[in-house]
Design a protein around this motif. Structure first.
Motif, PDB file in Angstrom:
ATOM      1  N   GLN A   5      57.784  58.119  72.811  1.00 45.15           N
ATOM      2  CA  GLN A   5      56.987  56.899  72.955  1.00 45.15           C
ATOM      3  C   GLN A   5      57.866  55.675  73.217  1.00 45.15           C
ATOM      4  O   GLN A   5      57.356  54.570  73.358  1.00 45.15           O
ATOM      5  N   GLY A   6      59.174  55.861  73.285  1.00 46.64           N
ATOM      6  CA  GLY A   6      60.109  54.757  73.466  1.00 46.64           C
ATOM      7  C   GLY A   6      59.988  54.085  74.823  1.00 46.64           C
ATOM      8  O   GLY A   6      59.582  54.697  75.808  1.00 46.64           O
ATOM      9  N   LYS A  10      65.091  49.611  75.707  1.00 44.71           N
ATOM     10  CA  LYS A  10      64.915  49.072  74.362  1.00 44.71           C
ATOM     11  C   LYS A  10      65.759  49.893  73.394  1.00 44.71           C
ATOM     12  O   LYS A  10      65.899  51.096  73.545  1.00 44.71           O
ATOM     13  N   TYR A  12      66.597  51.360  69.569  1.00 43.38           N
ATOM     14  CA  TYR A  12      65.899  51.842  68.377  1.00 43.38           C
ATOM     15  C   TYR A  12      66.924  52.354  67.385  1.00 43.38           C
ATOM     16  O   TYR A  12      68.081  52.597  67.727  1.00 43.38           O
ATOM     17  N   LYS A  39      69.607  53.756  72.678  1.00 47.52           N
ATOM     18  CA  LYS A  39      68.943  52.955  73.705  1.00 47.52           C
ATOM     19  C   LYS A  39      68.337  53.905  74.726  1.00 47.52           C
ATOM     20  O   LYS A  39      69.030  54.763  75.278  1.00 47.52           O
ATOM     21  N   ASN A  72      61.421  50.567  65.339  1.00 46.24           N
ATOM     22  CA  ASN A  72      61.526  49.480  66.323  1.00 46.24           C
ATOM     23  C   ASN A  72      62.585  48.498  65.934  1.00 46.24           C
ATOM     24  O   ASN A  72      62.830  48.179  64.846  1.00 46.24           O
TER      25      ASN A  72
END
Length: 72
Positions: A5-6, A10, A12, A39, A72
C-alpha cells in the motif's frame, strides 16, 4: 499498513514482518528488520515492489510485500 500500500518516493519505518520463516530470515540478512527506514521506489499494485533499504535496492513480490508492515 503493508508495503504493498506504500506510495512511491515516500519513506516508511518497518513495524513488523509476517512472512514465512525462511523468507523472514533472508530479509533480516539483507538488513530489513523492525525499525529500519525504507523508501518505496516503484510499486506495481499487481506485481513487485522495489524499495531502498540501507543504501541497497530490493524487490519483493506481492505476497511478501503484503507481509511487511510499515508505519507512516
Amino acid at each position: 499498513m503493508n508495503l504493498l500500500q506504500g506510495v512511491i518516493n515516500k519513506e516508511y519505518i518497518v513495524k513488523n514482518i509476517e512472512v514465512e520463516e525462511n523468507v523472514q530470515r533472508r530479509l533480516q540478512a539483507l538488513g530489513l528488520i523492525s525499525g529500519t527506514k525504507i523508501k518505496v521506489l516503484n510499486n506495481k499494485k499487481n506485481g513487485s515492489v522495489i524499495f531502498k533499504v540501507r543504501g541497497t535496492r530490493l524487490a519483493v513480490g506481492k505476497k511478501i510485500a503484503e507481509g511487511i508492515f510499515v508505519l507512516n
